[in-house]
Design a protein around this motif. Structure first.
Motif, PDB file in Angstrom:
ATOM      1  N   LYS A 190     -11.955  -3.962  11.939  1.00 42.65           N
ATOM      2  CA  LYS A 190     -10.890  -4.240  10.977  1.00 42.65           C
ATOM      3  C   LYS A 190     -10.956  -5.686  10.497  1.00 42.65           C
ATOM      4  O   LYS A 190     -11.388  -6.573  11.233  1.00 42.65           O
ATOM      5  CB  LYS A 190      -9.518  -3.982  11.608  1.00 42.65           C
ATOM      6  CG  LYS A 190      -9.252  -2.526  11.961  1.00 42.65           C
ATOM      7  CD  LYS A 190      -7.817  -2.347  12.464  1.00 42.65           C
ATOM      8  CE  LYS A 190      -7.504  -0.883  12.721  1.00 42.65           C
ATOM      9  NZ  LYS A 190      -6.084  -0.673  13.125  1.00 42.65           N
ATOM     10  N   SER A 212       2.127  -3.721   1.228  1.00 45.87           N
ATOM     11  CA  SER A 212       0.817  -3.269   0.779  1.00 45.87           C
ATOM     12  C   SER A 212      -0.236  -3.411   1.884  1.00 45.87           C
ATOM     13  O   SER A 212      -1.016  -2.482   2.138  1.00 45.87           O
ATOM     14  CB  SER A 212       0.387  -4.071  -0.453  1.00 45.87           C
ATOM     15  OG  SER A 212      -0.907  -3.719  -0.871  1.00 45.87           O
ATOM     16  N   LEU A 213      -0.237  -4.551   2.566  1.00 51.29           N
ATOM     17  CA  LEU A 213      -1.210  -4.778   3.635  1.00 51.29           C
ATOM     18  C   LEU A 213      -0.995  -3.825   4.803  1.00 51.29           C
ATOM     19  O   LEU A 213      -1.957  -3.364   5.437  1.00 51.29           O
ATOM     20  CB  LEU A 213      -1.127  -6.230   4.119  1.00 51.29           C
ATOM     21  CG  LEU A 213      -1.649  -7.294   3.155  1.00 51.29           C
ATOM     22  CD1 LEU A 213      -1.330  -8.689   3.685  1.00 51.29           C
ATOM     23  CD2 LEU A 213      -3.149  -7.146   2.939  1.00 51.29           C
ATOM     24  N   LYS A 215      -0.178  -0.859   4.712  1.00 50.54           N
ATOM     25  CA  LYS A 215      -0.679   0.475   4.385  1.00 50.54           C
ATOM     26  C   LYS A 215      -2.199   0.571   4.550  1.00 50.54           C
ATOM     27  O   LYS A 215      -2.752   1.674   4.552  1.00 50.54           O
ATOM     28  CB  LYS A 215      -0.305   0.828   2.945  1.00 50.54           C
ATOM     29  CG  LYS A 215       1.196   1.013   2.720  1.00 50.54           C
ATOM     30  CD  LYS A 215       1.502   1.288   1.255  1.00 50.54           C
ATOM     31  CE  LYS A 215       2.998   1.417   1.018  1.00 50.54           C
ATOM     32  NZ  LYS A 215       3.302   1.617  -0.421  1.00 50.54           N
ATOM     33  N   MET A 216      -2.866  -0.569   4.718  1.00 44.84           N
ATOM     34  CA  MET A 216      -4.321  -0.572   4.862  1.00 44.84           C
ATOM     35  C   MET A 216      -4.686  -0.354   6.323  1.00 44.84           C
ATOM     36  O   MET A 216      -4.380  -1.182   7.189  1.00 44.84           O
ATOM     37  CB  MET A 216      -4.899  -1.896   4.353  1.00 44.84           C
ATOM     38  CG  MET A 216      -4.653  -2.160   2.883  1.00 44.84           C
ATOM     39  SD  MET A 216      -5.317  -3.764   2.337  1.00 44.84           S
ATOM     40  CE  MET A 216      -7.091  -3.468   2.539  1.00 44.84           C
ATOM     41  N   GLU A 217      -5.347   0.759   6.611  1.00 46.87           N
ATOM     42  CA  GLU A 217      -5.664   1.111   7.996  1.00 46.87           C
ATOM     43  C   GLU A 217      -6.725   0.199   8.603  1.00 46.87           C
ATOM     44  O   GLU A 217      -6.807   0.083   9.834  1.00 46.87           O
ATOM     45  CB  GLU A 217      -6.139   2.568   8.052  1.00 46.87           C
ATOM     46  CG  GLU A 217      -5.053   3.575   7.666  1.00 46.87           C
ATOM     47  CD  GLU A 217      -5.536   5.002   7.781  1.00 46.87           C
ATOM     48  OE1 GLU A 217      -6.736   5.200   8.089  1.00 46.87           O
ATOM     49  OE2 GLU A 217      -4.728   5.924   7.563  1.00 46.87           O
ATOM     50  N   ASP A 218      -7.524  -0.418   7.772  1.00 49.68           N
ATOM     51  CA  ASP A 218      -8.617  -1.251   8.286  1.00 49.68           C
ATOM     52  C   ASP A 218      -8.272  -2.743   8.270  1.00 49.68           C
ATOM     53  O   ASP A 218      -9.154  -3.598   8.234  1.00 49.68           O
ATOM     54  CB  ASP A 218      -9.897  -1.006   7.486  1.00 49.68           C
ATOM     55  CG  ASP A 218      -9.707  -1.241   5.993  1.00 49.68           C
ATOM     56  OD1 ASP A 218      -8.543  -1.371   5.556  1.00 49.68           O
ATOM     57  OD2 ASP A 218     -10.721  -1.318   5.262  1.00 49.68           O
ATOM     58  N   THR A 318      -6.242  -6.818  -1.777  1.00 46.60           N
ATOM     59  CA  THR A 318      -6.974  -5.654  -1.271  1.00 46.60           C
ATOM     60  C   THR A 318      -8.427  -5.680  -1.728  1.00 46.60           C
ATOM     61  O   THR A 318      -9.356  -5.442  -0.947  1.00 46.60           O
ATOM     62  CB  THR A 318      -6.302  -4.355  -1.745  1.00 46.60           C
ATOM     63  OG1 THR A 318      -4.960  -4.311  -1.273  1.00 46.60           O
ATOM     64  CG2 THR A 318      -7.051  -3.134  -1.222  1.00 46.60           C
ATOM     65  N   LYS A 322     -12.133  -6.367   0.593  1.00 45.48           N
ATOM     66  CA  LYS A 322     -13.240  -5.400   0.589  1.00 45.48           C
ATOM     67  C   LYS A 322     -14.546  -6.012   0.075  1.00 45.48           C
ATOM     68  O   LYS A 322     -15.593  -5.369   0.139  1.00 45.48           O
ATOM     69  CB  LYS A 322     -12.866  -4.185  -0.261  1.00 45.48           C
ATOM     70  CG  LYS A 322     -11.716  -3.361   0.322  1.00 45.48           C
ATOM     71  CD  LYS A 322     -11.363  -2.189  -0.581  1.00 45.48           C
ATOM     72  CE  LYS A 322     -10.225  -1.365   0.015  1.00 45.48           C
ATOM     73  NZ  LYS A 322      -9.834  -0.231  -0.867  1.00 45.48           N
TER      74      LYS A 322
END
Length: 358
Positions: A190, A212-213, A215-218, A318, A322
């Motif tokens: 992660k 928002s952060l 909700k990000m699984e990674d 986000t 990535k």
């Protein structure tokens, strides 16, 4: 050797710089006696609370008013010294038989510089400028050496009439823990995001960004609230998935582990991140000194700055998380920036007799 470091509790940065300078000196001069003094507390003990409360209120609620007063004070850099203040400075310097005075706050520089001129005093005065931009309030006629964060700061001082020989590009002082290298885990599952709201409040878009952060699984999130206990409790209650902590002396560990730091553009935080090699994400800087620091981030491509309200910050963060290539480029640029700095204790300059005698 007796050394006096003068600072002020306007935000967290000036005191943090004072502590970092003390650490740096003790590495080369372990027997030095070093005292860190809050100049506002020492000279105006009964007004200290009011002065700091007004500052915090202006910065957090009326930043435009703060910037206005900041510009005005820069044009009137000299300070009048009343007899009572002169007596206090006499006592401060005389009681401790000081060999060297170091300032990490503009008002301290102005007071000591003006005092030296009035009293025909030769005690060396070194000033550490704790932001990239340097307005006139940092400049004292009787300052012997300036330690600055960048070549741009040096050029600003030269353009304002400071002798180039008096200026050292040392970077803004950070504690030794940030300078030490650490082994990073390149096989993490992660990404780690560190959010620091700053000593005077949270960053813009805070709630939307946190939602928002989360909700990000990674992505794993650490939020450092500092001494803001109310904010800490709010984060813990509303976002249980976030690792929320209060004041800590382990900020260096959190910075070095992180892949991205979302924060305000303070000068100390900027260079702590540079030494940690962790890219920065700054949202709408509004204080005049933070704007200068943010421009430095953009110029050297060591992070990203969002200047306007129109940007979808959540989507942008986000996307950046990535983009491993871009993050690695930012880290590489941080290393290049760090390698250009002269990490030399001020004692070296004192011993070399680099100060000018008046």
């Amino acid at each position: 050797m007796e050394i006096l470091i003068l600072s002020g509790a306007f935000g967290m940065g000036h005191n943090s710089a004072a502590q970092a300078i003390k650490e740096e000196i003790l590495l080369s001069e372990p027997n030095a006696k070093i005292a860190i003094i809050d100049m506002i507390d020492y000279i105006f003990p009964k007004l200290k609370g009011i002065i700091y409360s007004c500052f915090n209120f202006l910065v957090s609620k009326f930043s435009l008013v703060y910037n206005f007063f900041n510009r005005i004070s820069a044009r009137r850099a000299s300070v009048p010294l009343k007899k009572s203040v002169v007596k206090k400075i006499d006592k401060l310097l005389g009681d401790q038989e000081v060999d060297l005075v170091i300032s990490t706050f503009p008002l301290c520089t102005q007071y000591i510089s003006t005092y030296k001129k009035m009293k025909n005093c030769n005690i060396p005065l070194y000033t550490y400028i704790t932001d990239i931009c340097s307005n006139e309030e940092w400049i004292g006629e009787k300052t012997d050496m300036y330690f600055v964060g960048s070549e741009a700061t040096k050029e600003e001082l030269i353009n304002k009439g400071v002798d180039e020989k008096k200026i050292v590009v040392s970077g803004i002082p950070v504690k030794n823990n940030f300078r030490n290298k650490v082994d990073t885990d390149n096989n993490k599952n992660k990404k780690e995001v560190l959010i620091m709201g700053g000593g005077l409040g949270i960053i813009p878009y805070g709630d939307d960004l946190l939602q928002s952060l989360c909700k990000m699984e990674d992505v794993e999130i650490t939020f450092i609230a500092g001494k803001n206990e109310k904010l800490l409790e709010e984060i813990k209650e509303e976002y249980p998935e976030i690792n929320a902590i209060g004041y800590t002396n382990k900020v260096h560990d959190y910075m070095k582990k992180a892949d991205l730091i979302i924060t305000k553009a303070g000068g100390i935080t900027l260079f702590e991140a540079i030494y940690s090699s962790t890219p920065l994400y700054v949202i709408r800087p509004f204080l005049s000194q933070e704007i200068g620091n943010a421009r430095f981030i953009e110029e050297f491509q060591i992070g990203k700055v969002i200047w306007t309200k129109g940007t979808d910050v959540c989507e942008d963060v986000t996307s950046l998380l990535k983009n491993d290539i871009l993050l690695d480029d930012m880290k590489h640029n941080m290393k290049k920036t760090r390698d250009k700095l002269k990490s030399i204790s001020p004692i070296r300059y004192y011993e070399m007799g680099s100060r000018l005698c008046y």
